[in-house]
Structures are given as C-alpha cells and as structure tokens.
Write a protein that holds these residues in place. Structure first.
Motif, PDB file in Angstrom:
ATOM      1  N   GLY A 283       0.103   8.333  -4.422  1.00 51.38           N
ATOM      2  CA  GLY A 283       1.444   7.446  -4.511  1.00 51.38           C
ATOM      3  C   GLY A 283       1.034   6.237  -4.351  1.00 51.38           C
ATOM      4  N   PRO A 284       2.008   5.283  -4.274  1.00 46.85           N
ATOM      5  CA  PRO A 284       1.891   3.769  -4.167  1.00 46.85           C
ATOM      6  C   PRO A 284       0.846   3.499  -2.929  1.00 46.85           C
ATOM      7  CG  PRO A 284       4.225   4.542  -4.405  1.00 46.85           C
ATOM      8  CD  PRO A 284       3.505   5.637  -3.825  1.00 46.85           C
ATOM      9  N   VAL A 285      -0.028   2.306  -3.149  1.00 48.74           N
ATOM     10  CA  VAL A 285      -0.780   1.784  -2.450  1.00 48.74           C
ATOM     11  C   VAL A 285       0.281   0.710  -1.931  1.00 48.74           C
ATOM     12  CG1 VAL A 285      -2.889   0.407  -1.755  1.00 48.74           C
ATOM     13  CG2 VAL A 285      -2.785   2.779  -3.340  1.00 48.74           C
ATOM     14  N   LYS A 286       0.421   0.655  -0.267  1.00 52.11           N
ATOM     15  CA  LYS A 286       1.531  -0.296   0.219  1.00 52.11           C
ATOM     16  C   LYS A 286       0.681  -1.249   1.007  1.00 52.11           C
ATOM     17  CE  LYS A 286       5.359   2.847  -0.418  1.00 52.11           C
ATOM     18  NZ  LYS A 286       6.521   3.602   0.369  1.00 52.11           N
ATOM     19  N   GLY A 287       1.511  -2.221   1.331  1.00 48.45           N
ATOM     20  CA  GLY A 287       0.938  -3.218   2.339  1.00 48.45           C
ATOM     21  C   GLY A 287       1.126  -4.617   1.764  1.00 48.45           C
TER      22      GLY A 287
ATOM     23  N   LEU B 290      -1.023  -8.282   2.202  1.00 47.25           N
ATOM     24  CA  LEU B 290      -2.097  -8.825   2.368  1.00 47.25           C
ATOM     25  C   LEU B 290      -2.059 -10.105   3.413  1.00 47.25           C
ATOM     26  CD1 LEU B 290      -4.702  -8.143   0.690  1.00 47.25           C
ATOM     27  CD2 LEU B 290      -2.639  -7.291  -0.349  1.00 47.25           C
ATOM     28  N   GLY B 291      -2.856 -10.168   4.314  1.00 44.17           N
ATOM     29  CA  GLY B 291      -2.840 -11.169   5.436  1.00 44.17           C
ATOM     30  C   GLY B 291      -1.841 -10.681   6.587  1.00 44.17           C
ATOM     31  N   ALA B 292      -1.384  -9.367   6.455  1.00 41.34           N
ATOM     32  CA  ALA B 292      -0.831  -8.765   7.572  1.00 41.34           C
ATOM     33  C   ALA B 292      -1.447  -7.381   7.833  1.00 41.34           C
ATOM     34  CB  ALA B 292       0.806  -8.624   7.447  1.00 41.34           C
ATOM     35  N   ASP B 293      -1.231  -6.405   6.748  1.00 39.67           N
ATOM     36  CA  ASP B 293      -1.518  -5.036   6.674  1.00 39.67           C
ATOM     37  C   ASP B 293      -2.863  -4.813   5.892  1.00 39.67           C
ATOM     38  OD1 ASP B 293       1.048  -4.638   7.665  1.00 39.67           O
ATOM     39  OD2 ASP B 293       1.584  -4.533   5.601  1.00 39.67           O
ATOM     40  N   LEU B 294      -3.283  -5.656   5.166  1.00 38.90           N
ATOM     41  CA  LEU B 294      -4.447  -5.547   4.231  1.00 38.90           C
ATOM     42  C   LEU B 294      -5.361  -6.765   3.994  1.00 38.90           C
ATOM     43  CD1 LEU B 294      -2.880  -3.711   1.235  1.00 38.90           C
ATOM     44  CD2 LEU B 294      -3.916  -2.653   3.017  1.00 38.90           C
ATOM     45  N   GLU B 295      -6.691  -6.426   3.913  1.00 40.09           N
ATOM     46  CA  GLU B 295      -7.792  -7.511   3.660  1.00 40.09           C
ATOM     47  C   GLU B 295      -7.885  -7.707   2.420  1.00 40.09           C
ATOM     48  OE1 GLU B 295      -9.285  -9.421   6.165  1.00 40.09           O
ATOM     49  OE2 GLU B 295      -7.895  -8.047   7.590  1.00 40.09           O
ATOM     50  N   ALA B 296      -8.406  -8.981   1.856  1.00 36.63           N
ATOM     51  CA  ALA B 296      -8.602  -9.187   0.428  1.00 36.63           C
ATOM     52  C   ALA B 296      -9.342  -7.974  -0.399  1.00 36.63           C
ATOM     53  CB  ALA B 296      -9.385 -10.409   0.221  1.00 36.63           C
TER      54      ALA B 296
ATOM     55  N   GLU C  59      -9.346  -4.595   0.213  1.00 35.61           N
ATOM     56  CA  GLU C  59      -8.429  -3.841   0.146  1.00 35.61           C
ATOM     57  C   GLU C  59      -7.503  -4.139  -0.964  1.00 35.61           C
ATOM     58  OE1 GLU C  59      -7.752  -1.834   4.457  1.00 35.61           O
ATOM     59  OE2 GLU C  59      -7.235  -3.971   4.445  1.00 35.61           O
ATOM     60  N   GLY C  60      -7.028  -5.287  -1.039  1.00 36.77           N
ATOM     61  CA  GLY C  60      -6.192  -5.586  -2.287  1.00 36.77           C
ATOM     62  C   GLY C  60      -6.761  -5.374  -3.436  1.00 36.77           C
ATOM     63  N   ALA C  61      -7.942  -5.813  -3.501  1.00 35.88           N
ATOM     64  CA  ALA C  61      -8.935  -5.886  -4.817  1.00 35.88           C
ATOM     65  C   ALA C  61      -9.054  -4.623  -5.270  1.00 35.88           C
ATOM     66  CB  ALA C  61     -10.322  -6.482  -4.450  1.00 35.88           C
ATOM     67  N   ALA C  62      -9.018  -3.412  -4.447  1.00 33.69           N
ATOM     68  CA  ALA C  62      -9.293  -2.109  -4.517  1.00 33.69           C
ATOM     69  C   ALA C  62      -7.874  -1.708  -5.251  1.00 33.69           C
ATOM     70  CB  ALA C  62      -9.643  -1.276  -3.421  1.00 33.69           C
ATOM     71  N   ALA C  63      -6.737  -2.038  -4.685  1.00 33.71           N
ATOM     72  CA  ALA C  63      -5.487  -1.763  -5.209  1.00 33.71           C
ATOM     73  C   ALA C  63      -5.229  -2.617  -6.649  1.00 33.71           C
ATOM     74  CB  ALA C  63      -4.485  -2.349  -4.177  1.00 33.71           C
ATOM     75  N   ALA C  64      -5.959  -3.621  -6.832  1.00 34.94           N
ATOM     76  CA  ALA C  64      -5.758  -4.220  -8.030  1.00 34.94           C
ATOM     77  C   ALA C  64      -6.524  -3.633  -9.257  1.00 34.94           C
ATOM     78  CB  ALA C  64      -6.313  -5.881  -8.075  1.00 34.94           C
ATOM     79  N   LYS C  65      -7.657  -3.170  -8.805  1.00 39.86           N
ATOM     80  CA  LYS C  65      -8.342  -2.118  -9.858  1.00 39.86           C
ATOM     81  C   LYS C  65      -7.468  -0.951 -10.136  1.00 39.86           C
ATOM     82  CE  LYS C  65     -12.606   0.516 -10.390  1.00 39.86           C
ATOM     83  NZ  LYS C  65     -13.733   1.198  -9.774  1.00 39.86           N
TER      84      LYS C  65
ATOM     85  N   VAL D  39       4.661  -2.112  -2.756  1.00 38.03           N
ATOM     86  CA  VAL D  39       3.164  -2.116  -3.040  1.00 38.03           C
ATOM     87  C   VAL D  39       2.453  -3.144  -2.727  1.00 38.03           C
ATOM     88  CG1 VAL D  39       3.712  -0.219  -4.770  1.00 38.03           C
ATOM     89  CG2 VAL D  39       3.837  -2.639  -5.403  1.00 38.03           C
ATOM     90  N   ALA D  40       1.032  -3.219  -2.798  1.00 38.93           N
ATOM     91  CA  ALA D  40       0.157  -4.343  -2.479  1.00 38.93           C
ATOM     92  C   ALA D  40       0.136  -5.298  -3.516  1.00 38.93           C
ATOM     93  CB  ALA D  40      -1.007  -4.048  -1.982  1.00 38.93           C
TER      94      ALA D  40
END
Length: 152
Positions: A46-50, A52-58, A60-66, A141-142
């Motif tokens: 399902g959706p990768v939520k969160g 950035l700057g609060a719930d996720l690190e950069a 983790e965000g890059a993995a979501a962008a992939k 989503v992130a």
C-alpha cells in the motif's frame, strides 16, 4: 539489452500500471511525448506514508521516490502498448515531497527517482527536474512524482 532485461538485472519487476484514483487519466500522449500523471509512493503493501523531517529521513524518502519511478515506468509501458523499449528518454520529472517547513533536502529525496532512472535507462534516463516541498500529499504519502517522456 532491453529495458525490461535491465530492470530484471536490477531485481525490479514492473507492476501493472496503477489505475487513477479520481476523474483523470494516468497518462496523455501527444505526438511522441507522454505526460504521466503523478505517481504516489506505494508498494505491494500500500501507500508509503509519512512526512519528511518528522516521520522519515531523506534516505527513506529516496526509497519512496524510487517506488514512484517504478510506477512511472509502468505507466510508460502501458502508454507504449506493453513495449517499454519504445521509450526514447525521460524528459522531465517533477517531484513533490511531503515535508515539514524546515526540511530542505527535497532534492536528496527525489534523487531516489532520478538515480533509478539513470541506473535503469543509462543516458536516456537523464532528465530535467524539479523537487519541491508540499505541506501534504494525497493519502498522506511521502512522495509524488509526475513525468514527461519521449517515446517512438
């Protein structure tokens, strides 16, 4: 080597192109250009939520962008009638990052998509790009990324 073979080497199998969530189409082709609607960060769970700057690190965000990149390529494959080798190049990506007001690493997050496009497509994956912050994104989503592609 075909694009699908290269993806397989990278351990990536493209999913079916995600269906639109509202009253719009997943892509529009005009001439040899395909405009792909924003693809959200989601995987088989399902959706990768969160945020950035609060719930996720950069990272983790890059993995979501992939994940967005994989969905973008799935949409391009659909636009090409199932033949991803019709893809000529990635023209432009616009990435939206669900982030706090003080988070400034949006480019590092969207690099997850950009780096994957180049890894999978070589020079055809090099593109123009924007990476911007958003106070919120659909479903929480992130990341969401839209793209412009040239096909033959």
């Amino acid at each position: 080597m075909s694009i699908e073979s290269r993806l397989a080497e990278l351990g990536v199998t493209l999913p079916d192109a995600p269906a639109p969530a509202a009253n719009y189409v997943p892509y529009v082709q005009t001439g040899d250009i395909v405009y792909v609607s924003g693809q959200i960060s989601q995987d088989a769970n399902g959706p990768v939520k969160g945020k950035l700057g609060a719930d996720l690190e950069a990272e983790e965000g890059a993995a979501a962008a992939k994940l967005c990149a994989i969905s973008l390529l799935a949409q391009v494959r659909a636009a090409c009638g199932g033949d991803l080798d019709r893809l000529v190049r990635v023209v432009k990506l616009t990435g939206f990052v669900n982030s706090t007001a003080d988070f400034t690493d949006q480019p590092k997050v969207i690099n997850g998509c950009s780096d994957f496009m180049v890894e999978a497509l070589g020079d055809a994956g090099r593109h123009a790009r924007s990476a911007v912050s958003a106070a919120a994104l659909p479903l929480g989503v992130a990341v969401e990324i839209e793209g412009i592609f040239q096909i033959k």
